[in-house]
Every structure is written in structure tokens, then in C-alpha cells.
Design an enzyme around this catalytic site. Sequence first.
Site, PDB file in Angstrom:
ATOM      1  N   HIS A 188      27.065  85.522  94.638  1.00 51.87           N
ATOM      2  CA  HIS A 188      26.249  85.692  95.851  1.00 51.87           C
ATOM      3  C   HIS A 188      27.020  86.248  97.048  1.00 51.87           C
ATOM      4  O   HIS A 188      26.513  86.207  98.175  1.00 51.87           O
ATOM      5  CB  HIS A 188      25.567  84.388  96.232  1.00 51.87           C
ATOM      6  CG  HIS A 188      24.623  83.867  95.184  1.00 51.87           C
ATOM      7  ND1 HIS A 188      23.417  84.482  94.902  1.00 51.87           N
ATOM      8  CD2 HIS A 188      24.726  82.818  94.331  1.00 51.87           C
ATOM      9  CE1 HIS A 188      22.812  83.816  93.924  1.00 51.87           C
ATOM     10  NE2 HIS A 188      23.578  82.814  93.555  1.00 51.87           N
TER      11      HIS A 188
ATOM     12  N   GLU B 205      22.538  94.750  95.585  1.00 50.89           N
ATOM     13  CA  GLU B 205      21.202  94.301  95.975  1.00 50.89           C
ATOM     14  C   GLU B 205      20.978  94.376  97.483  1.00 50.89           C
ATOM     15  O   GLU B 205      19.844  94.436  97.947  1.00 50.89           O
ATOM     16  CB  GLU B 205      20.938  92.879  95.480  1.00 50.89           C
ATOM     17  CG  GLU B 205      21.763  91.812  96.170  1.00 50.89           C
ATOM     18  CD  GLU B 205      21.424  90.412  95.685  1.00 50.89           C
ATOM     19  OE1 GLU B 205      20.716  89.696  96.418  1.00 50.89           O
ATOM     20  OE2 GLU B 205      21.852  90.036  94.583  1.00 50.89           O
TER      21      GLU B 205
ATOM     22  N   HIS C   7      18.338  94.532  90.712  1.00 49.58           N
ATOM     23  CA  HIS C   7      18.089  93.184  91.214  1.00 49.58           C
ATOM     24  C   HIS C   7      16.589  92.982  91.354  1.00 49.58           C
ATOM     25  O   HIS C   7      15.867  93.869  91.794  1.00 49.58           O
ATOM     26  CB  HIS C   7      18.773  93.009  92.576  1.00 49.58           C
ATOM     27  CG  HIS C   7      18.457  91.723  93.256  1.00 49.58           C
ATOM     28  ND1 HIS C   7      17.484  91.607  94.219  1.00 49.58           N
ATOM     29  CD2 HIS C   7      18.984  90.482  93.102  1.00 49.58           C
ATOM     30  CE1 HIS C   7      17.435  90.363  94.646  1.00 49.58           C
ATOM     31  NE2 HIS C   7      18.333  89.657  93.992  1.00 49.58           N
TER      32      HIS C   7
END
Length: 375
Positions: free
Chosen positions: A172, A224, A274
Site C-alpha cells: 500500500h 494505481e 487495479h
Amino acid sequence: MIVTDVKTFLVDASRKWRGRNWLFVKVYTDEGIEGLGEASGWPSVVEKAIRDLKHVVIGENPFNIERIWQRMLLAFMGHGLTGVVGAGAMTGIEIALWDIVGKALKTPLYNLLGGKCREKVKVYGHAHSVKEALNLVDRGYKALKMGLRSADKVGDIRDAVGEEVDLCIDLHGPPWLTLSDAINLGKRLEKYNLLFIEDPVPPENLDGLAKVKSELETPIAAGERWATIYGFRDLIEREVVDIIQPDMGRVGGITQLKKICGMAEAHFISVAPHDGSNGPVAEAAALHVCTSIPNFLILEHLADDLPLRQEVVTPIEVKDGYMKAPSKPGLGVELDEEVAVKNRPREPNISMPPREAENLYWRMMFRRAKWLNSI
């Protein structure tokens, strides 16, 4: 044919995380053909941007997709060429324009993108425990992704599903994860032969991504948070990743995604879009693009999303870990406006940080050793 109106439908898609929205877009024409799109990148904000941009689109021929996209970009170019809010607004409208063209020509979208490179698109689901992983494998999934809660848990899942199933890890891109820590974690995971590690450092840190890539044997994925060919340019040309992950809801549109995939192909970079927070319309558009490009790797899919996903838009079946782009004209899916209107959001479209998070680097300030040792 000319565009006569553009309307938005903001939908509450809260699931395990609060504040999640879907933003569907409909473009109307004087010939009665309607196009459906979806926009992300902060949907509640993007909705206002679309209401502004509709004045650029109305009166245009929907077949002139590139012209309309360029004019939309000109309308807010002073705000930059790479932001996901502006790109998300253009994306929702642009997908709907492609849908109109496909319907007018009575052909599925992939035929307008060069035809099929494959009959079906491989997708991965999300598993955070051995139980969840085995459940997805039993349902036919051949690839899984998880956040890194524990390296030992990754090992448990690898042991449970075997080497026939691909595993991916999403870190992340947290600002508090230092470059050294990211490399350390990546090396601890190499023995599991992952399909990729996603966002090991903030993707905005291109030098950091390049360093991680040079230190690890596992493929690195990112993208993303980027939008348009201008946003992806350095990521691709510097070859700091092995896999790009453009988000169909905010990348800038189908045309932009095709261009980005072409840029990546020239650098031998694979594409794994994504789709984690997107709704079913963006996923349908992604399926058409993934069907048509040669360097496609895998597509993200929320295997156990909220039931509303199947109710608000024509559902697309997952069979043995694969999905097929609809063969009906255009995108091949339609919006149930009544369901959408009944599910307007009731809370802010944000993810509230924990109270102890005073800044982007809060994890470095609270129990760092315990946190790293637990991973």
C-alpha cells in the site's frame, strides 16, 4: 449524433471500509443512445468536476472521443496533467462515449480496440487467512492477493494453496515504511515466489521504487495512484517497475489506458489493472481493454464485494478464476438507475485516519520495533 446531457449517480458502496463510493456516469444523445461510464479518484469530488465538464461535452459528436478528451483536458489544464480527480472525471465521460459508439455500431467494445488477444481474463481475489484463501481456491481462483499482516501468514497460505496458485502482496505504499524496511520485508518474502509485490514504497517515490526493484528478485508493481500518459511516463520509461497497475476508474479513460499499455509493451512491462475500490462498470471497461492487449497479466477483482454490486449493474460471472468481457454492444452492461438512486451515500467519501495518526509518518513514531517484528 450529438451529446445532449451528462448525468451522475453517486452510490454508497461501503463494505468493510467506510466512506467508499461508486460514481456512475450516463451520457445521453439526440438519437436516444445512452452511454454508461464510471469515475473514481475521490468520487464525491469527481462528481462536481463532471458536472462542470458536461458543458464541454454537450453538443459534441460522441464518436469524436479523442477530440472531446482533449477539449476536456484543455478546460482544466491549469490544474495539471496528471491528477486523478481531473482524470477520473474525464474517465467517467470517456468510457460512456465508447459505450455509445459500440452500441451505435452494434459491436462489443473490444472489437473497437483491436479485437481479442484472449477469450477470457484471469482475475485474482483477496485473502487474508488460510480459510479465505482455500475458499477462493475451491471456487476456482488461481491467484490471490493480501496485505502484509505477517510474513509467517504468507507462508501459511503458500503451504495451504501450493505452488499452483499465484500470490501477491500489497504493501500500500505507506510513507512511514522506509526504503530500507521495504527492501528488508521484500527479501523476507522472496522464498514464497510471489507474482508481485505492490507499492513497496510510496509510488510517488520513483527513485525508491527503482532501488527496491534493483535489490529484490520479486517483480515490483505500482501505478494505481497515477493517471494519464503524462503520469505514467517516468514510471514506464525509467523501468522502475515490472508491472503497471492503472486504475480504469481514474486513469483518464479507455483511450489513455490503451496508450499506456502500448508504452509499457515497448518496455516489456506487464499490465495488471487495479480494481480494488471500483464498481462493476469500471471493471467491465477494464475487461474489454484486458481482452485486447498483448501484455496483460492479471486483473484485480473483489470476489466477495457487497451484494449491491450484483444489483446496481448487470453482473458478470467469474468462472474458474476468469472473467469474459461482455459480447453485447458497447460495454455490455447497464445501470439500474432506481437501485442507484436508492443508495445515495450517507457519510463522507474519505477514510478517517486513527486518532494517533498526527502525520504521514505516524507509524515511525509509535512502537516501530514491535510493528516490524510482528510482520
